[in-house]
Design an enzyme around this catalytic site. Structure first.
Site, PDB file in Angstrom:
ATOM      1  N   ASP A  89       0.847  -1.202   0.000  1.00 44.24           N
ATOM      2  CA  ASP A  89       0.000   0.000   0.000  1.00 44.24           C
ATOM      3  C   ASP A  89       0.887   1.260   0.000  1.00 44.24           C
ATOM      4  OD1 ASP A  89      -2.488   1.197   0.131  1.00 44.24           O
ATOM      5  OD2 ASP A  89      -2.699   1.014   2.304  1.00 44.24           O
ATOM      6  N   HIS A  90       0.318   2.404  -0.416  1.00 45.67           N
ATOM      7  CA  HIS A  90       0.970   3.733  -0.334  1.00 45.67           C
ATOM      8  C   HIS A  90       2.494   3.721  -0.264  1.00 45.67           C
ATOM      9  CE1 HIS A  90      -2.609   6.154   0.299  1.00 45.67           C
ATOM     10  NE2 HIS A  90      -3.058   5.231   1.131  1.00 45.67           N
ATOM     11  N   HIS A 186      -8.718   9.689   4.783  1.00 41.90           N
ATOM     12  CA  HIS A 186      -8.070   8.649   5.591  1.00 41.90           C
ATOM     13  C   HIS A 186      -8.290   8.838   7.087  1.00 41.90           C
ATOM     14  CE1 HIS A 186      -5.239   8.069   2.060  1.00 41.90           C
ATOM     15  NE2 HIS A 186      -5.452   6.824   2.421  1.00 41.90           N
ATOM     16  N   HIS A 214      -9.756   4.971  -1.059  1.00 38.03           N
ATOM     17  CA  HIS A 214      -9.004   4.845   0.192  1.00 38.03           C
ATOM     18  C   HIS A 214      -9.822   5.488   1.312  1.00 38.03           C
ATOM     19  CE1 HIS A 214      -4.816   3.656  -1.137  1.00 38.03           C
ATOM     20  NE2 HIS A 214      -5.543   3.614  -2.240  1.00 38.03           N
ATOM     21  N   GLY A 215      -9.353   5.303   2.535  1.00 41.19           N
ATOM     22  CA  GLY A 215     -10.004   5.961   3.666  1.00 41.19           C
ATOM     23  C   GLY A 215     -11.447   5.502   3.843  1.00 41.19           C
ATOM     24  N   ASN A 236     -10.316   0.563   0.483  1.00 41.38           N
ATOM     25  CA  ASN A 236      -9.249   0.299   1.453  1.00 41.38           C
ATOM     26  C   ASN A 236      -9.745   0.625   2.851  1.00 41.38           C
ATOM     27  OD1 ASN A 236      -7.701  -0.115  -0.801  1.00 41.38           O
ATOM     28  ND2 ASN A 236      -6.024   1.212  -0.166  1.00 41.38           N
TER      29      ASN A 236
HETATM   30  O1  G3H Z   1      -4.640   2.663   2.308  1.00 41.57           O
HETATM   31  C1  G3H Z   1      -5.289   2.446   3.343  1.00 41.57           C
HETATM   32  C2  G3H Z   1      -6.613   2.952   3.537  1.00 41.57           C
HETATM   33  O2  G3H Z   1      -6.832   4.050   2.746  1.00 41.57           O
HETATM   34  C3  G3H Z   1      -7.126   2.936   4.936  1.00 41.57           C
HETATM   35  O3  G3H Z   1      -7.949   4.026   5.271  1.00 41.57           O
HETATM   36  O4  G3H Z   1      -7.697   3.733   7.706  1.00 41.57           O
HETATM   37  O5  G3H Z   1      -9.216   5.443   6.793  1.00 41.57           O
HETATM   38  O6  G3H Z   1      -9.803   3.053   6.592  1.00 41.57           O
HETATM   39  P1  G3H Z   1      -8.732   4.059   6.667  1.00 41.57           P
HETATM   40 ZN    ZN Z   2      -4.920   4.871   1.759  1.00 39.41          ZN
END
Ligand code: G3H
Ligand code: ZN
Length: 291
Positions: A89-90, A186, A214-215, A236
């Site tokens: 990821d990222h 996020h 994401h988020g 995600n």
């Molecule tokens: O890449 C990871 C996610 O974007 C996690 O986002 O922790 O807000 O669910 P979150």
């Molecule tokens: Zn993310």
């Protein structure tokens, strides 16, 4: 019901994401920080017959070397009765991405969201060439998904995705999956994000590439369900599981202030991680995709 080829999950997962554009389910990618939570997520996926993605982020890479993560996740992939995708990821460092591709990750996310557009395109193209050469799928981000807790750093700039830029980015980079910013944020601890579905459909008119949000902890249940017929193929999720684990662990300590045994203290928190992961995947229409 999907047909499951034996022990060949990665290209299969890429195919699954492509098909999900036209089908009514969205896959879940969960951030994992140890074998403990990764295993519980796979158990949840097996229980309901759902493909799932296990995602290793920068914090997790700080805990164990990327090669150790690759072997750990691939061990789970081999033992799972459902497709499990091992995802980095990222990541902003192309050297880390190269190591992950060589170590056996199935997919990687290059995060050029803080770069000027031209630079994001150029670096993403490099990553795509490198990763595709090694049979690894690539996710990248256009626009920039913000952080509710400042975890992106003090200079982090969030930005909604411009649909035309998304179309150009997809065409010029050949990414497999495209993360977009449409109101998702996020690390939200409450489900209050305001998703701009109109912006999402404008993006869908510009590209056929499977989209990623994401988020997704911060997305309301009703909005998660509204994503099913869209081109969003993966959400995600990290914070929801971190809260399930941490808040339950705190309660366990309060109940048993003298406890010190890890297996005893972790039993309930890990159960809650499993249940939360299951709940999200069911909500996303993943139940019964694999028989
Ligand atoms: O890449 C990871 C996610 O974007 C996690 O986002 O922790 O807000 O669910 P979150
Ligand atoms: Zn993310």
């Amino acid at each position: 019901m999907l047909t499951l080829p034996k022990n060949k999950f990665q290209p299969f997962f890429t195919d699954l994401m492509g098909k999900a554009v036209h089908e009514k389910h969205v896959f879940a990618g969960f951030n994992v920080f140890s074998l403990d939570d990764a295993y519980e997520i796979v158990r949840a996926a097996e229980k309901i017959g759902a493909p799932v993605m296990l995602m290793v982020n920068k914090l997790a890479v700080g805990l164990y070397p990327i090669e150790v993560w690759a072997d750990t996740l691939n061990m789970l992939v081999r033992h799972a009765s459902v497709p499990v995708c091992a995802h980095l990821d990222h990541t902003t460092d192309i050297n880390v991405i190269e190591r992950a591709c060589k170590a056996g990750f199935d997919s990687v996310m290059f995060d050029g969201s803080q770069l000027p557009l031209e630079e994001n395109i150029a670096q993403t193209r490099r990553v795509v060439e490198l990763a595709h050469g090694l049979g690894v799928a690539v996710e990248a981000e256009i626009g920039a998904v913000g952080y509710s807790d400042g975890a992106g750093g003090k200079d982090y700039k969030s930005a909604m995705t411009d649909p035309k830029e998304a179309g150009r980015f997809a065409r010029e980079t050949h990414v497999d999956w495209l993360a977009v910013s449409v109101g998702n944020v996020h690390r939200m601890e409450t489900q209050d994000a305001v998703i701009d579905f109109d912006l999402l459909s404008q993006i869908e008119k510009e590209t056929d590439v499977p989209l990623v949000l994401h988020g997704s902890t911060g997305i309301k249940d009703a909005d998660m369900k509204k994503l099913l017929p869209t081109h969003v193929c993966k959400v995600n999720i990290g914070t929801a599981l971190r809260m399930a684990f941490g808040n339950t662990l705190r309660a366990e300590f309060e109940k048993n202030p003298k406890a010190f045994d890890r297996t005893e203290l972790f039993a309930k928190p890990l159960q809650m991680v499993r249940e939360e992961a299951e709940k999200k995947m069911v909500m996303l229409g993943c139940k019964g995709l694999i028989g």
